[in-house]
Design a protein around this motif. Structure first.
Motif, PDB file in Angstrom:
ATOM      1  N   LEU A   1      26.227  18.703  39.662  1.00  0.00           N
ATOM      2  CA  LEU A   1      26.325  16.995  39.643  1.00  0.00           C
ATOM      3  C   LEU A   1      25.485  16.475  40.699  1.00  0.00           C
ATOM      4  N   ILE A   2      24.767  15.574  40.661  1.00  0.00           N
ATOM      5  CA  ILE A   2      23.638  14.937  41.375  1.00  0.00           C
ATOM      6  C   ILE A   2      24.071  13.267  41.646  1.00  0.00           C
ATOM      7  N   THR A   3      23.906  12.944  42.964  1.00  0.00           N
ATOM      8  CA  THR A   3      23.926  11.451  43.253  1.00  0.00           C
ATOM      9  C   THR A   3      22.757  11.090  44.213  1.00  0.00           C
ATOM     10  N   GLY A   4      22.556   9.672  44.067  1.00  0.00           N
ATOM     11  CA  GLY A   4      21.660   9.358  45.070  1.00  0.00           C
ATOM     12  C   GLY A   4      21.406   7.911  44.729  1.00  0.00           C
ATOM     13  N   ASN A   5      20.246   7.427  45.579  1.00  0.00           N
ATOM     14  CA  ASN A   5      19.652   6.132  45.396  1.00  0.00           C
ATOM     15  C   ASN A   5      18.284   5.882  45.062  1.00  0.00           C
ATOM     16  N   GLU A   6      17.851   7.041  44.689  1.00  0.00           N
ATOM     17  CA  GLU A   6      16.549   7.328  44.397  1.00  0.00           C
ATOM     18  C   GLU A   6      16.110   8.331  43.140  1.00  0.00           C
ATOM     19  N   ASP A   7      15.203   8.075  42.533  1.00  0.00           N
ATOM     20  CA  ASP A   7      14.708   9.130  41.391  1.00  0.00           C
ATOM     21  C   ASP A   7      14.889  10.563  41.743  1.00  0.00           C
ATOM     22  N   GLY A   8      15.169  11.443  40.718  1.00  0.00           N
ATOM     23  CA  GLY A   8      15.291  12.859  40.842  1.00  0.00           C
ATOM     24  C   GLY A   8      16.336  13.542  40.484  1.00  0.00           C
ATOM     25  N   VAL A   9      17.267  12.931  39.467  1.00  0.00           N
ATOM     26  CA  VAL A   9      18.445  13.616  38.897  1.00  0.00           C
ATOM     27  C   VAL A   9      17.988  14.721  38.195  1.00  0.00           C
ATOM     28  N   LYS A  10      17.149  14.766  37.331  1.00  0.00           N
ATOM     29  CA  LYS A  10      16.942  15.511  36.478  1.00  0.00           C
ATOM     30  C   LYS A  10      15.802  16.761  37.003  1.00  0.00           C
ATOM     31  N   HIS A  11      15.142  16.564  38.028  1.00  0.00           N
ATOM     32  CA  HIS A  11      14.499  17.471  38.856  1.00  0.00           C
ATOM     33  C   HIS A  11      15.504  18.391  39.619  1.00  0.00           C
ATOM     34  N   CYS A  12      16.376  17.716  40.131  1.00  0.00           N
ATOM     35  CA  CYS A  12      17.491  18.414  41.044  1.00  0.00           C
ATOM     36  C   CYS A  12      18.352  19.449  40.157  1.00  0.00           C
ATOM     37  N   ALA A  13      18.679  18.779  39.052  1.00  0.00           N
ATOM     38  CA  ALA A  13      19.509  19.519  38.014  1.00  0.00           C
ATOM     39  C   ALA A  13      18.662  20.635  37.358  1.00  0.00           C
ATOM     40  N   MET A  14      17.322  20.436  37.202  1.00  0.00           N
ATOM     41  CA  MET A  14      16.496  21.637  36.735  1.00  0.00           C
ATOM     42  C   MET A  14      16.441  22.820  37.762  1.00  0.00           C
ATOM     43  N   ASN A  15      16.315  22.570  38.909  1.00  0.00           N
ATOM     44  CA  ASN A  15      16.396  23.435  39.812  1.00  0.00           C
ATOM     45  C   ASN A  15      17.561  24.410  40.108  1.00  0.00           C
ATOM     46  N   ILE A  16      18.838  23.599  40.052  1.00  0.00           N
ATOM     47  CA  ILE A  16      20.093  24.187  40.270  1.00  0.00           C
ATOM     48  C   ILE A  16      20.518  24.886  38.844  1.00  0.00           C
ATOM     49  N   LEU A  17      20.069  24.573  37.601  1.00  0.00           N
ATOM     50  CA  LEU A  17      20.407  25.091  36.708  1.00  0.00           C
ATOM     51  C   LEU A  17      19.525  26.273  36.213  1.00  0.00           C
ATOM     52  N   TYR A  18      18.282  26.253  36.616  1.00  0.00           N
ATOM     53  CA  TYR A  18      17.467  27.449  36.500  1.00  0.00           C
ATOM     54  C   TYR A  18      18.143  28.578  37.582  1.00  0.00           C
TER      55      TYR A  18
END
Length: 233
Positions: A128-145
């Motif tokens: 799960l990712i939260t924030g007020n700037e772009d990057g949800v998919k980038h962060c998820a890709m790193n974690i799930l990989y």
């Protein structure tokens, strides 16, 4: 379908120590409540509240650190059928706490289970990712990989997140952010939660990932599982 024999661990990788408000925890709670409604035993760790040493060994006190809270957290990781890493976006990337948690998970990835597989086999992971700037998919890709590389099984739609408008602005739990009412986030968080529970149920009922072809202990003993290479004989 029963889920009351499953255990889930959410590791919150916020930079904020308790009791400061964590927007990431707000999104964690959406997923955790669904699991708890169906009997899953849910535990939470806010990583920054613990003295987690930097490194990639199971216990860093054996490598020069005076103290290390990670071994106790690792026990909770190994007791869980489901692991969800959750954290904020900073500079378009995962938080430093998220990265440290992944490094410490990596430190135990070479341990083998009774079947001779790597220790995290048979467990499922999501993020799960939260924030007020772009990057949800980038962060998820790193974690799930990272999780699948360590041995976790990743179900479909294993990530969810919320971001506000690009640039400084309200965070998930701030008044008028719209975060808790966002249908896209609520749908994806719900789908992720159910997919984690369904896959954990399937793996538990099936005795985990079948061992043939992925046993490190057997490979080291000379088994090759139909691998053919004349130069390797």
């Amino acid at each position: 379908m029963r889920f009351d024999d499953l255990r889930a661990l959410f590791i919150n990788c916020t930079l904020k120590r308790s009791p400061e408000l964590s927007h990431t925890q707000g999104l964690i709670d959406v997923s955790a409540r669904i699991m708890e409604k169906h009997g899953v035993a849910v535990s939470h760790v806010r990583a920054v509240d613990h003295d987690i040493a930097t490194g990639v060994w199971p216990d860093m006190t054996a490598h020069g650190w005076a103290s290390d809270a990670w071994p106790g957290i690792q026990e909770q990781v190994m007791a869980a059928d489901i692991l969800v890493l959750a954290g904020p976006i900073w500079l378009g990337d995962n938080s430093s706490v998220t990265k440290r948690v992944i490094e410490r998970l990596y430190g135990s990835s070479g341990i083998l289970n009774p079947a001779g597989q790597y220790a995290y086999y048979g467990r499922v992971g999501g993020c799960l990712i939260t924030g007020n700037e772009d990057g949800v998919k980038h962060c998820a890709m790193n974690i799930l990989y990272s999780l699948q590389h360590l041995g976790y099984t990743i179900p479909p739609q294993a990530d969810a997140g919320w971001i506000g408008e690009a640039g400084p602005g309200p965070s998930y739990l701030d008044p008028d952010s719209g975060g808790p009412r966002n249908d896209f986030t609520n749908r994806n968080t719900t789908f992720m939660t159910w997919n984690l529970m369904h896959l954990a149920r399937m793996l538990k009922d099936g005795g985990g990932v079948p061992a043939y072809g992925n046993q490190r202990s057997a490979w080291d003993a000379g088994a090759r599982f139909d691998f053919e290479n004349p130069e390797y004989r």
